[in-house]
Scaffold this active site. Structure first.
Site, PDB file in Angstrom:
ATOM      1  N   LYS A   1      -7.657   3.116   4.608  1.00  0.00           N
ATOM      2  CA  LYS A   1      -7.757   1.777   3.924  1.00  0.00           C
ATOM      3  C   LYS A   1      -8.719   1.088   4.794  1.00  0.00           C
ATOM      4  O   LYS A   1      -9.103   1.282   6.226  1.00  0.00           O
ATOM      5  CB  LYS A   1      -6.501   1.029   4.097  1.00  0.00           C
ATOM      6  CG  LYS A   1      -6.527  -0.357   3.543  1.00  0.00           C
ATOM      7  CD  LYS A   1      -4.957  -0.997   3.714  1.00  0.00           C
ATOM      8  CE  LYS A   1      -5.053  -2.139   3.013  1.00  0.00           C
ATOM      9  NZ  LYS A   1      -3.778  -2.871   3.237  1.00  0.00           N
TER      10      LYS A   1
ATOM     11  N   SER B   1      -1.576  -4.704  -1.064  1.00  0.00           N
ATOM     12  CA  SER B   1      -3.020  -4.697  -0.774  1.00  0.00           C
ATOM     13  C   SER B   1      -3.727  -3.525  -0.656  1.00  0.00           C
ATOM     14  O   SER B   1      -5.031  -3.348  -0.541  1.00  0.00           O
ATOM     15  CB  SER B   1      -3.484  -5.659   0.288  1.00  0.00           C
ATOM     16  OG  SER B   1      -2.940  -5.125   1.560  1.00  0.00           O
TER      17      SER B   1
ATOM     18  N   SER C   1       2.646  -4.292   1.328  1.00  0.00           N
ATOM     19  CA  SER C   1       1.279  -3.751   0.785  1.00  0.00           C
ATOM     20  C   SER C   1       1.091  -2.143   0.719  1.00  0.00           C
ATOM     21  O   SER C   1       0.231  -1.837   0.292  1.00  0.00           O
ATOM     22  CB  SER C   1       0.251  -4.259   1.878  1.00  0.00           C
ATOM     23  OG  SER C   1      -0.071  -5.551   1.774  1.00  0.00           O
TER      24      SER C   1
END
Lengths: 532, 433
Positions: free
Chosen positions: B81, B185, B209
């Protein structure tokens, strides 16, 4: 009201007088600290001391003073995203040691907090400090005001240490006015600081100066800070207010970043006067932050801090509570990261204890004790000379503090690098103490060895130069000769008894004896002869 | 292309093939990079790192050639990420502010993955700075769920009797160019794994997330116990809630990844030591002796019926298999554990993946608060939680459930998750492009 005030002052006077008598056998009047009989100044100091440590408080980057700008900066102190603080153990030890030296309670659990504000030299936008649960609290500093201009004699005073906290320093902003820009050097960002917060127990500039000198001395002695104010290792903020006696405390101002004892002294006294002037002309003192302008010698308002700062304190989430234990306590659980007891064992003799020892064991005056205790190398030198217990401490002090230091000063050397070793110095002391040389000659030997780098031993120099003190017979002969050669002068003196004339005669005798006569004895002999 | 089929295998299976030299690390890497191109329009990645990937794959290949087989993730493509610092590789957090930020250091978890032989193929998309629950608020554009995206796929199921049902599950693109959100997210990471571009992905979980997007994308998403995995190099959202999270298609894969990244890190003062370095889940986990709690507070008004149905179904399944299922539990986690409950079974999200057209009707803040309802509590308490896909609904979208465990008891929780995985037999997506 004034009756109550007078009785209060009288009680204070008596108490302090007794204390002084106990300590110094001085019969002195203690006058209250009132200015114009109206105003009582109140001063509280916050001292930021840079911990002597190889690396920074939360990262392994170096702390060397004078490194080129921005060469001692790592990813943490420049606030790169994703970096985390790791607490420096040595810095915690230094904090504990300092707290113990001030008799403070070391808290078994202390917490770290973030203090937020925006400034170019604070990359993260917050400083990690300790707010409500600091490393230590409830200590006390006792100090002596030595050369008081208000009181003709030295006196003791003390101030409570409210708390000692660990925190990181910010970087430095250098204002380049010529080019209309601000330069930021982050070498100092993240350096470890101890903030010592003292109670508002001072009353004027000279008390503040004396207090800070003692703090610097203690920190240097225990080795947790080098005390060099000119390098920024010790910085003082002063909170100052004035009020009428028996009325509540007045509005205070904060004078920040005083970088020398001289600035502290002047800033405090200036600010006290400034506030009194405002109040006496019917105005109000604004609560604000001020700085001290070293050129104009005035405190000036830091206008950009008009708005009250909201620092939005919050717990630092990336650091665990700091836990300590004390193995000297009976129910110690050994659940901390450090043992307070081990740190306590490393504390050396503190300056006040050294002074007391010098006064008690060597009969030194308070002033001389102060001088010797203020520098470790000087003290070591003294103690080395005094290892021969027959030597007169008074004589040693005189020759050391007056003659030797002056000679070393003139060749820009300190006592550690003295060309005259302690043992050779002792030789000079012995020669003078046994009346084989006079003070003048001692001075000349010291100069010869220090300034001219004479490598001979003191005794050799004296003998080679024929500098031995004149025997009483020879000295008397010279006195007789001078008297005979200066009959007019003698007559004048016998008539007027003016000291100047006596000194003139003394001078001639001294010259005639090549500085080898003991002038004290000459004085006695001369007076005796002149009175007959 | 045979290489592409390998991309849906488990790590254990593909590792044997690598060890047997049936396929080389470089071939596997190239297959993964090719899959990246095939699904590029879904935008899982902000930054592709094909050169670095091939270089790592070559090193891995050399190790296999020399007969060195001891690195747990040797040659396995993984995604990171874009809020984890990677030295020399842009780390943008999906923002304008950091779009040109190239860190000089790597996060601890990234270094540990690299040391274990993993091949990093790119940095994945996220809601800016981790603030969001859709991966729709990235400066570089949204990520799109692979389900019903127009990318061609069918389903695999271990049992052939399901073939008939599976062929009737819709997999065509939505009308009007609409698409389903990945959730957020860490949507890019969930998508990277779901689309087969990588076997594993790093995400971060602050309020859900990792679990939210894994729920919408039909992959396993683990939020470990706070402190087990180092946060050094993870650009923080909320320091006291953030954890690095792990994505994989199989619970075993996620367990392997956990064994690699967990452990005390002196650079993170909030990390703890653990003995997970050799973590291996039982081959055939059982629920014997486990007490599973069903907290009624998690039955939110507005929760979709299909989620509640699956929740009930799996709870019944667990009960039938020897677990004691307690259906009425109080809210406080410690009280729950003290009352004898070992694990909680809850939904992850209120519904299956939401259409983008619906998702943007609510502002980011309100949307996140709604989406985080089932996931936030675990972050506040620091306890581990894992999202596991259990079935597909009538729209062909994944339905997932969540297990929440006691702090530090991640292995036990993962064992139960593996049991669920083995017993619900979620139809696995098989990309045909």
């Amino acid at each position: 009201r004034s009756g109550r005030k007078m009785r209060h002052q009288l009680r204070l006077q008596t108490r302090l007088q007794n204390a002084l008598l106990r300590h110094y056998n001085i019969n002195s009047q203690y006058k209250p600290h009132l200015i114009r009989d109206y105003w009582e100044p109140v001063i509280g100091l916050e001292i930021h001391a840079q911990i002597s440590s190889i690396s920074k408080l939360f990262s392994r980057v170096g702390t060397r003073y004078g490194a080129p700008p921005n060469t001692q900066v790592g990813i943490f102190e420049s606030a790169h995203p994703g970096t985390l603080p790791v607490l420096n153990k040595r810095c915690v030890e230094a904090g504990i040691k300092t707290a113990l030296a001030f008799g403070a309670t070391v808290n078994k659990i202390s917490l770290f907090d973030r203090k937020h504000y925006f400034y170019p030299d604070l990359p993260a936008g917050y400083q990690i400090t300790q707010l409500d649960y600091p490393l230590a609290s409830n200590g006390r500093l006792e100090f002596i005001v030595l050369n008081s201009s208000l009181h003709k004699h030295p006196y003791r005073h003390s101030v409570d240490l409210l708390q000692l906290q660990l925190e990181e320093d910010s970087g430095k902003s250098i204002h380049d006015k010529d080019n209309n820009r601000v330069l930021v050097d982050l070498n100092r960002a993240g350096q470890p600081l101890m903030e010592l917060v003292f109670a508002p127990g001072l009353r004027n500039g000279e008390e503040a100066a004396a207090m800070v000198k003692e703090v610097a001395l203690i920190l240097t002695r225990i080795g947790t800070c080098n005390g060099r104010m000119h390098e920024g290792a010790l910085r003082v903020d002063a909170n100052i207010s004035v009020h009428r006696p028996d009325e509540p405390l007045g509005t205070r101002t904060e004078v920040k970043n005083l970088g020398s004892i001289g600035s502290l002294l002047k800033a405090v006294d200036y600010e006290i006067q400034r506030q009194i002037d405002i109040l006496e002309s019917g105005g109000n003192v604004t609560s604000e932050t001020r700085s001290f302008d070293t050129h104009t010698q005035e405190t000036i308002s830091m206008r950009d801090k008009e708005v009250i700062q909201d620092y939005r304190f919050m717990p630092e989430p990336n650091l665990l509570p700091l836990r300590l234990h004390d193995s000297s306590e009976p129910n110690c659980q050994y659940d901390g990261s450090l043992d307070i007891s081990k740190v306590r064992a490393k504390i050396p003799e503190l300056p006040e204890a050294t002074r007391q020892k010098l006064i008690r064991d060597y009969g030194l005056s308070l002033e001389n004790a102060f001088l010797l205790a203020s520098k470790d190398d000087l003290l070591d030198y003294f103690m080395a000379v005094m290892s021969n217990t027959k030597r007169s401490s008074k004589l040693v002090c005189n020759l050391l503090l007056n003659n030797l230091l002056e000679a070393l000063n003139s060749i820009n050397t300190d006592i550690t690098n003295s060309p005259l070793s302690a043992s050779a110095f002792g030789e000079i002391v012995d020669l003078q103490q046994s009346c084989r040389i006079v003070t003048n000659i001692s001075q000349q030997v010291i100069s010869a060895i220090c300034i001219e780098r004479d490598s001979r031993s003191p005794t050799q120099i004296v003998l080679d130069n024929n500098w031995l003190q004149l025997s009483n017979d020879v000295m008397e002969e010279i006195v007789e000769k001078i008297l005979a050669d200066n009959l007019e002068l003698v007559e004048k003196y016998k008539k007027s008894k003016k000291k100047k004339l006596l000194n003139a005669l003394m001078g001639k005798i001294n010259k005639a004896s090549d500085n080898r006569a003991n002038m004290k004895i000459v004085n006695d002999v001369l007076l005796k002869k002149l009175s007959s | 292309d045979m290489g592409m089929n390998y991309l849906s295998l488990s790590i254990r299976d593909v590792s044997s093939l690598l060890k047997q030299k049936t396929i080389s690390s470089l071939e596997l890497c190239n297959a993964a990079l090719k899959r990246q191109n095939a699904v590029a329009k879904l935008h899982p990645f902000i930054t592709h790192t094909p050169d670095l990937a091939r270089e790592s794959a070559l090193h891995s290949q050399k190790r296999y050639d020399r007969g060195e087989q001891n690195l747990p993730l040797d040659g396995i493509p993984v995604a990171v990420k874009d809020n984890f610092c990677t030295s020399g590789i842009p780390t943008t957090c999906g923002s304008v502010m950091l779009q040109n930020y190239i860190p000089t250091y790597s996060a601890t978890v990234v270094r540990r993955l690299q040391k274990a032989g993993a091949v990093i193929v790119g940095k994945t998309n996220l809601d800016e700075f981790g603030m969001g629950s859709g991966t729709t608020d990235s400066t570089f554009g949204p990520s799109k769920n692979i389900y019903r995206s127009g990318v061609e796929y069918n389903f695999l199921h271990p049992s052939r009797e399901y073939d008939n049902i599976l062929s009737r599950i819709p997999s065509t693109a939505l009308e009007n160019g609409d698409w389903y959100v990945t959730g957020g997210s860490s949507g890019g990471s969930a998508l990277a794994v779901a689309s087969g571009t990588t076997f594993l992905a790093l995400g971060s979980d602050t309020g859900g997330s990792v679990r939210n997007p894994s729920s919408y994308c039909g992959v396993v998403g683990l939020k470990p116990s706070y402190g087990l995995v180092s946060r050094f190099g993870l650009i923080s959202l909320v320091n006291s809630l953030d954890v690095p999270g792990l994505f994989g298609r199989y619970v075993d894969d996620v367990a392997t990844m956990l064994s690699v990244v967990s452990g005390l890190d002196p650079q993170d003062s909030t990390s703890v030591s653990s003995d997970l370095q050799n973590l291996k889940l039982p081959e055939n986990p059982s629920l014997d002796g486990l007490i599973i709690g069903i907290p009624r507070e998690y039955h939110w008004p507005g929760m979709s019926k299909e989620i509640v149905d699956e929740w009930t179904k799996v709870a019944d399944l667990m009960e039938d298999s020897g677990a004691q299922v307690r259906r009425l539990i109080s809210e406080d986690f410690s009280k729950v554990w003290a009352s004898g409950v070992n694990l909680l079974l809850t939904p992850v999200t209120l519904s299956t993946a939401i259409r983008y057209s619906e998702f943007q009707n609510l502002d980011n803040r309100t949307q996140t608060a709604t989406q985080d309802i089932c996931t936030q509590a675990a972050n506040m308490a620091g306890v581990p939680a894992v999202s596991i896909p259990v079935s597909l609904n009538t729209e062909g979208l994944p339905v997932s459930l969540q297990l929440i465990g006691q702090w530090g008891k991640d292995p036990a929780m993962l064992s139960a998750a593996k049991w669920v995985e083995q017993n619900v037999k979620f139809p696995r997506i098989n990309i045909l492009e």
